[in-house]
Motif scaffolding. Structure first.
Motif, mmCIF file in Angstrom:
data_model
loop_
_atom_site.group_PDB
_atom_site.id
_atom_site.type_symbol
_atom_site.label_atom_id
_atom_site.label_comp_id
_atom_site.label_asym_id
_atom_site.label_seq_id
_atom_site.Cartn_x
_atom_site.Cartn_y
_atom_site.Cartn_z
ATOM 1 N N CYS A 1 0.833 -1.201 0.000
ATOM 2 C CA CYS A 1 0.000 0.000 0.000
ATOM 3 C C CYS A 1 0.871 1.255 0.000
ATOM 4 N N VAL A 2 0.494 2.237 -0.841
ATOM 5 C CA VAL A 2 1.244 3.503 -0.868
ATOM 6 C C VAL A 2 0.341 4.682 -0.508
ATOM 7 N N CYS A 3 -0.789 4.372 0.141
ATOM 8 C CA CYS A 3 -1.766 5.421 0.483
ATOM 9 C C CYS A 3 -1.100 6.599 1.188
ATOM 10 N N ARG A 4 -0.280 6.280 2.217
ATOM 11 C CA ARG A 4 0.286 7.362 3.022
ATOM 12 C C ARG A 4 1.409 8.097 2.283
ATOM 13 N N GLU A 5 2.371 7.326 1.718
ATOM 14 C CA GLU A 5 3.505 7.954 1.028
ATOM 15 C C GLU A 5 3.042 8.861 -0.104
#
Ligand SMILES: [Zn+2]
Ligand SMILES: [Zn+2]
Length: 228
Positions: free
Chosen positions: A99-103
Protein backbone atom coordinates in the motif's frame (compact mmCIF):
# COMPACT_ATOMS: atom_id res chain seq x y z
CA UNK A 1 -15.07 -34.30 16.33
CA UNK A 2 -14.75 -30.92 14.69
CA UNK A 3 -11.42 -29.14 14.57
CA UNK A 4 -9.56 -26.33 12.84
CA UNK A 5 -6.36 -27.43 11.10
CA UNK A 6 -3.25 -25.30 10.78
CA UNK A 7 -3.69 -25.31 7.00
CA UNK A 8 -7.37 -24.36 7.24
CA UNK A 9 -8.94 -22.10 4.67
CA UNK A 10 -11.01 -19.17 5.93
CA UNK A 11 -14.04 -20.94 4.49
CA UNK A 12 -13.33 -24.10 6.48
CA UNK A 13 -12.85 -22.11 9.66
CA UNK A 14 -16.19 -20.33 9.05
CA UNK A 15 -17.81 -23.72 8.54
CA UNK A 16 -16.26 -25.07 11.75
CA UNK A 17 -17.78 -22.14 13.67
CA UNK A 18 -21.16 -22.94 12.16
CA UNK A 19 -20.89 -26.60 13.07
CA UNK A 20 -19.86 -25.94 16.67
CA UNK A 21 -21.65 -22.68 17.50
CA UNK A 22 -24.52 -22.51 14.99
CA UNK A 23 -27.00 -24.13 17.34
CA UNK A 24 -26.41 -22.02 20.47
CA UNK A 25 -26.08 -18.90 18.32
CA UNK A 26 -29.47 -19.48 16.67
CA UNK A 27 -31.06 -20.23 20.00
CA UNK A 28 -29.57 -17.52 22.18
CA UNK A 29 -28.21 -14.63 20.15
CA UNK A 30 -29.39 -11.95 17.73
CA UNK A 31 -26.91 -10.40 15.32
CA UNK A 32 -26.69 -7.36 17.63
CA UNK A 33 -25.90 -9.64 20.60
CA UNK A 34 -23.10 -11.25 18.60
CA UNK A 35 -21.82 -7.83 17.58
CA UNK A 36 -21.54 -6.97 21.27
CA UNK A 37 -19.48 -10.12 21.87
CA UNK A 38 -17.15 -9.29 18.97
CA UNK A 39 -16.69 -5.84 20.49
CA UNK A 40 -16.16 -6.92 24.07
CA UNK A 41 -13.50 -9.49 23.22
CA UNK A 42 -11.83 -7.13 20.79
CA UNK A 43 -11.64 -4.43 23.48
CA UNK A 44 -10.14 -6.95 25.90
CA UNK A 45 -7.59 -7.72 23.18
CA UNK A 46 -6.79 -4.02 22.84
CA UNK A 47 -6.34 -3.80 26.59
CA UNK A 48 -3.68 -6.49 26.15
CA UNK A 49 -1.85 -4.12 23.78
CA UNK A 50 -1.97 -1.29 26.35
CA UNK A 51 -0.71 -3.66 29.05
CA UNK A 52 1.99 -5.21 26.79
CA UNK A 53 0.33 -8.57 27.33
CA UNK A 54 0.57 -10.36 23.98
CA UNK A 55 -1.10 -13.51 25.33
CA UNK A 56 -4.17 -11.53 26.40
CA UNK A 57 -4.34 -9.79 23.03
CA UNK A 58 -3.97 -13.03 21.13
CA UNK A 59 -6.62 -15.11 22.92
CA UNK A 60 -9.19 -12.33 23.08
CA UNK A 61 -8.80 -11.44 19.41
CA UNK A 62 -9.13 -15.10 18.45
CA UNK A 63 -12.43 -15.23 20.36
CA UNK A 64 -13.55 -11.90 18.84
CA UNK A 65 -12.73 -13.27 15.39
CA UNK A 66 -14.76 -16.40 16.09
CA UNK A 67 -17.81 -14.36 17.19
CA UNK A 68 -17.31 -12.35 14.01
CA UNK A 69 -17.44 -15.63 12.03
CA UNK A 70 -20.71 -16.45 13.80
CA UNK A 71 -22.06 -13.13 12.51
CA UNK A 72 -20.88 -13.97 9.00
CA UNK A 73 -22.74 -17.28 9.24
CA UNK A 74 -25.86 -15.58 10.54
CA UNK A 75 -25.79 -13.09 7.64
CA UNK A 76 -24.79 -15.76 5.08
CA UNK A 77 -21.67 -13.87 4.03
CA UNK A 78 -18.81 -15.87 2.48
CA UNK A 79 -16.11 -13.82 4.16
CA UNK A 80 -13.19 -15.53 2.40
CA UNK A 81 -14.63 -14.50 -0.94
CA UNK A 82 -15.44 -10.95 0.20
CA UNK A 83 -11.95 -10.53 1.66
CA UNK A 84 -10.35 -11.63 -1.60
CA UNK A 85 -12.54 -9.31 -3.69
CA UNK A 86 -11.70 -6.40 -1.38
CA UNK A 87 -7.96 -7.21 -1.15
CA UNK A 88 -6.90 -9.05 -4.33
CA UNK A 89 -3.20 -8.81 -3.47
CA UNK A 90 -3.73 -5.04 -3.59
CA UNK A 91 -4.68 -2.31 -1.15
CA UNK A 92 -8.41 -1.71 -1.58
CA UNK A 93 -7.81 2.04 -1.70
CA UNK A 94 -4.58 2.77 -3.63
CA UNK A 95 -4.70 -0.53 -5.58
CA UNK A 96 -0.98 -1.14 -4.89
CA UNK A 97 1.02 -3.80 -3.08
CA UNK A 98 2.51 -2.75 -0.76
CA UNK A 99 0.00 0.00 0.00
CA UNK A 100 1.24 3.50 -0.87
CA UNK A 101 -1.77 5.42 0.48
CA UNK A 102 0.29 7.36 3.02
CA UNK A 103 3.51 7.95 1.03
CA UNK A 104 1.65 9.14 -2.04
CA UNK A 105 -1.21 10.83 -0.18
CA UNK A 106 -3.79 8.89 -2.22
CA UNK A 107 -7.15 10.56 -1.70
CA UNK A 108 -9.32 8.94 -4.33
CA UNK A 109 -10.17 5.25 -4.24
CA UNK A 110 -8.45 3.57 -7.20
CA UNK A 111 -9.97 0.86 -9.34
CA UNK A 112 -8.84 -2.56 -8.16
CA UNK A 113 -8.35 -5.27 -10.80
CA UNK A 114 -8.69 -8.85 -9.63
CA UNK A 115 -6.21 -11.43 -10.88
CA UNK A 116 -7.72 -14.77 -9.79
CA UNK A 117 -4.38 -16.51 -10.32
CA UNK A 118 -2.99 -14.69 -7.29
CA UNK A 119 -5.78 -15.76 -4.92
CA UNK A 120 -4.40 -17.31 -1.70
CA UNK A 121 -5.74 -20.68 -0.66
CA UNK A 122 -5.26 -21.13 3.08
CA UNK A 123 -5.95 -18.69 5.92
CA UNK A 124 -2.18 -18.55 6.47
CA UNK A 125 -1.67 -17.46 2.87
CA UNK A 126 -4.36 -14.80 3.23
CA UNK A 127 -2.63 -13.51 6.36
CA UNK A 128 0.71 -13.42 4.53
CA UNK A 129 -0.87 -11.61 1.58
CA UNK A 130 -2.30 -8.97 3.92
CA UNK A 131 1.15 -8.53 5.45
CA UNK A 132 2.58 -7.94 1.99
CA UNK A 133 -0.06 -5.32 1.25
CA UNK A 134 0.19 -3.72 4.72
CA UNK A 135 3.65 -4.63 6.10
CA UNK A 136 3.72 -4.90 9.88
CA UNK A 137 7.20 -3.36 9.99
CA UNK A 138 5.82 -0.09 8.62
CA UNK A 139 3.61 0.57 11.67
CA UNK A 140 3.50 -0.07 15.41
CA UNK A 141 1.34 -2.63 17.20
CA UNK A 142 -0.58 0.26 18.79
CA UNK A 143 -1.26 1.73 15.36
CA UNK A 144 -2.60 -1.63 14.15
CA UNK A 145 -4.80 -1.82 17.27
CA UNK A 146 -6.25 1.64 16.73
CA UNK A 147 -6.98 0.80 13.10
CA UNK A 148 -8.77 -2.38 14.20
CA UNK A 149 -10.94 -0.39 16.65
CA UNK A 150 -11.73 2.15 13.93
CA UNK A 151 -12.85 -0.56 11.53
CA UNK A 152 -14.87 -2.21 14.28
CA UNK A 153 -16.82 1.04 14.59
CA UNK A 154 -17.45 1.18 10.85
CA UNK A 155 -18.55 -2.44 10.80
CA UNK A 156 -20.96 -1.75 13.71
CA UNK A 157 -22.34 1.28 11.87
CA UNK A 158 -23.01 -0.85 8.79
CA UNK A 159 -24.89 -3.42 10.88
CA UNK A 160 -27.00 -0.72 12.53
CA UNK A 161 -27.77 0.90 9.17
CA UNK A 162 -28.90 -2.39 7.65
CA UNK A 163 -30.92 -3.36 10.71
CA UNK A 164 -32.62 0.04 10.59
CA UNK A 165 -33.91 0.01 7.02
CA UNK A 166 -33.12 -3.45 5.56
CA UNK A 167 -31.85 -1.93 2.33
CA UNK A 168 -29.72 -4.09 0.04
CA UNK A 169 -27.13 -1.33 -0.45
CA UNK A 170 -26.64 -1.27 3.32
CA UNK A 171 -26.05 -5.01 3.23
CA UNK A 172 -23.37 -4.51 0.57
CA UNK A 173 -21.70 -2.09 2.97
CA UNK A 174 -21.65 -4.77 5.69
CA UNK A 175 -19.74 -7.08 3.33
CA UNK A 176 -17.14 -4.41 2.57
CA UNK A 177 -16.71 -3.42 6.21
CA UNK A 178 -16.48 -7.08 7.23
CA UNK A 179 -13.61 -7.60 4.76
CA UNK A 180 -11.87 -4.49 6.11
CA UNK A 181 -12.23 -5.91 9.59
CA UNK A 182 -10.58 -9.20 8.55
CA UNK A 183 -7.70 -7.17 7.16
CA UNK A 184 -7.34 -5.28 10.46
CA UNK A 185 -7.56 -8.45 12.58
CA UNK A 186 -4.73 -9.79 10.42
CA UNK A 187 -2.86 -6.52 10.89
CA UNK A 188 -2.71 -6.89 14.67
CA UNK A 189 -1.74 -10.57 14.45
CA UNK A 190 0.95 -9.68 11.91
CA UNK A 191 2.30 -7.02 14.27
CA UNK A 192 2.40 -9.65 17.02
CA UNK A 193 4.09 -12.16 14.70
CA UNK A 194 1.27 -14.62 15.38
CA UNK A 195 -0.04 -17.13 12.83
CA UNK A 196 -3.83 -16.94 13.21
CA UNK A 197 -4.60 -20.35 11.69
CA UNK A 198 -2.02 -22.06 13.87
CA UNK A 199 -3.43 -20.48 17.03
CA UNK A 200 -6.96 -21.42 15.98
CA UNK A 201 -5.76 -25.00 15.50
CA UNK A 202 -4.57 -24.98 19.12
CA UNK A 203 -7.75 -23.62 20.71
CA UNK A 204 -10.10 -25.45 18.34
CA UNK A 205 -8.35 -28.83 18.28
CA UNK A 206 -11.46 -30.49 19.65
CA UNK A 207 -14.86 -28.81 19.19
CA UNK A 208 -15.84 -25.86 21.46
CA UNK A 209 -12.73 -24.52 23.21
CA UNK A 210 -14.59 -24.43 26.53
CA UNK A 211 -17.03 -27.37 26.76
CA UNK A 212 -15.25 -29.52 24.10
CA UNK A 213 -18.58 -30.43 22.52
CA UNK A 214 -20.02 -30.00 19.02
CA UNK A 215 -22.46 -28.41 18.94
CA UNK A 216 -21.25 -26.33 21.86
CA UNK A 217 -23.21 -27.09 25.01
CA UNK A 218 -22.02 -24.15 27.12
CA UNK A 219 -25.01 -22.58 28.83
CA UNK A 220 -26.09 -19.02 28.14
CA UNK A 221 -24.88 -17.65 31.45
CA UNK A 222 -21.42 -19.14 31.03
CA UNK A 223 -21.11 -17.86 27.47
CA UNK A 224 -22.07 -14.31 28.35
CA UNK A 225 -19.86 -14.32 31.46
CA UNK A 226 -16.88 -15.92 29.70
CA UNK A 227 -13.61 -14.05 30.10
CA UNK A 228 -10.11 -14.81 28.99
ZN1 LIG B 1 -3.19 1.82 0.03
ZN1 LIG C 1 -19.06 -24.78 24.53
Amino acid sequence: MASVKKDTTIKEYQHFIKEVYGLPNDRYFSVEDMLTHVERFMMRGLKGIRKSNARKTKINLLIALSWFMSMMNHLHIDIEDKTWKRFPYLCSYCASCPCVCREKGVEVRQKVFINEKKRPNTFEEFQRMLNEIYPANKRTLEHAGIHLAEEMGEFAESILAFKGAHRDEDFDKIELEAADLVSCFSGVFNSLGVNIAEELSFIFADNCHVCKKAPCACNFRNITAFES
